[in-house]
Design a protein around this motif. Structure first.
Motif, short mmCIF file in Angstrom:
data_model
loop_
_atom_site.label_atom_id
_atom_site.label_comp_id
_atom_site.label_asym_id
_atom_site.label_seq_id
_atom_site.Cartn_x
_atom_site.Cartn_y
_atom_site.Cartn_z
N HIS A 69 0.87 -1.18 0.00
CA HIS A 69 0.00 0.00 0.00
C HIS A 69 0.90 1.23 0.00
N VAL A 70 0.79 2.01 -1.06
CA VAL A 70 1.51 3.28 -1.17
C VAL A 70 0.45 4.35 -1.38
N GLU A 71 0.50 5.38 -0.55
CA GLU A 71 -0.50 6.45 -0.64
C GLU A 71 0.13 7.75 -0.18
N PRO A 72 -0.55 8.85 -0.44
CA PRO A 72 -0.02 10.15 0.00
C PRO A 72 0.19 10.17 1.52
N ARG A 73 1.28 10.77 1.92
CA ARG A 73 1.60 10.89 3.34
C ARG A 73 0.63 11.86 4.01
N ARG A 74 0.18 11.49 5.20
CA ARG A 74 -0.69 12.35 6.02
C ARG A 74 0.06 12.69 7.30
N TRP A 75 -0.43 13.67 8.01
CA TRP A 75 0.27 14.08 9.23
C TRP A 75 0.30 12.95 10.26
N THR A 76 -0.71 12.06 10.25
CA THR A 76 -0.74 10.95 11.22
C THR A 76 0.34 9.91 10.92
#
Length: 167
Positions: A69-76
């Protein structure tokens, strides 16, 4: 009449670019497709309400079976470290967070040759999983130049992903 407009004009542009790049054009569904090694690439448009048209490219391959799973980085993601892959320190790596059961295989796909992750980062949106990837760019590729640029980047990305899959 000065020439085609609207959907008719877009169909002509898509047909021309598909023909020049060796893609199969489906004018009815406004898609074009090609096989790039082990990667099936489909380029299409998507209307997103008030956000307007987006050009999308979908890459499909035989399932990796590594729970990638590769997805945009979020602050969490800063605090959630369990199972996260080390993507390095590049600007592309800072844009994404990645998880996989088999870190070596996932890193070979994304970082082998250093290309795939950097290319994915050039799109406005990108997500990758075991079965493929989807990328998007706002604008819908309404002009021949914009569509050619999107298709060229999509083909280059498909080639880098295919190279990573061979590893």
């Amino acid at each position: 009449r000065d020439g085609p407009v609207g959907r008719e004009r877009r169909a002509l542009i898509w047909s021309t670019v598909a023909h020049e790049r060796g893609f199969v054009n489906d004018a009815t569904n406004e898609t074009m497709s090609a096989a790039i090694d082990a990667v099936a690439l489909v380029v299409r448009l998507e209307q997103r309400g008030a956000d307007g048209l987006y050009a999308l490219a979908t890459f499909r391959w035989q399932s990796l079976g590594i729970d990638l799973h590769v997805e945009p980085r979020r602050w969490t993601d800063v605090v959630a470290r369990a199972g996260r892959l080390d993507l390095g320190r590049s600007a592309a790596a800072a844009k994404f967070t990645a998880h996989a059961r088999e870190a070596e295989q996932a890193t070979a796909l994304l970082l082998g040759g250093g290309e795939a992750l950097a290319l994915l980062a050039k799109f406005e949106e990108a997500r990758v999983d075991d079965d493929g990837a989807t990328v998007a760019r706002r604008g819908g590729a309404q002009t021949k130049g914009a569509l050619e640029a999107f298709v060229t980047l999509s083909v280059t990305t498909a080639q880098a992903l295919a190279k990573g899959l061979r590893r």
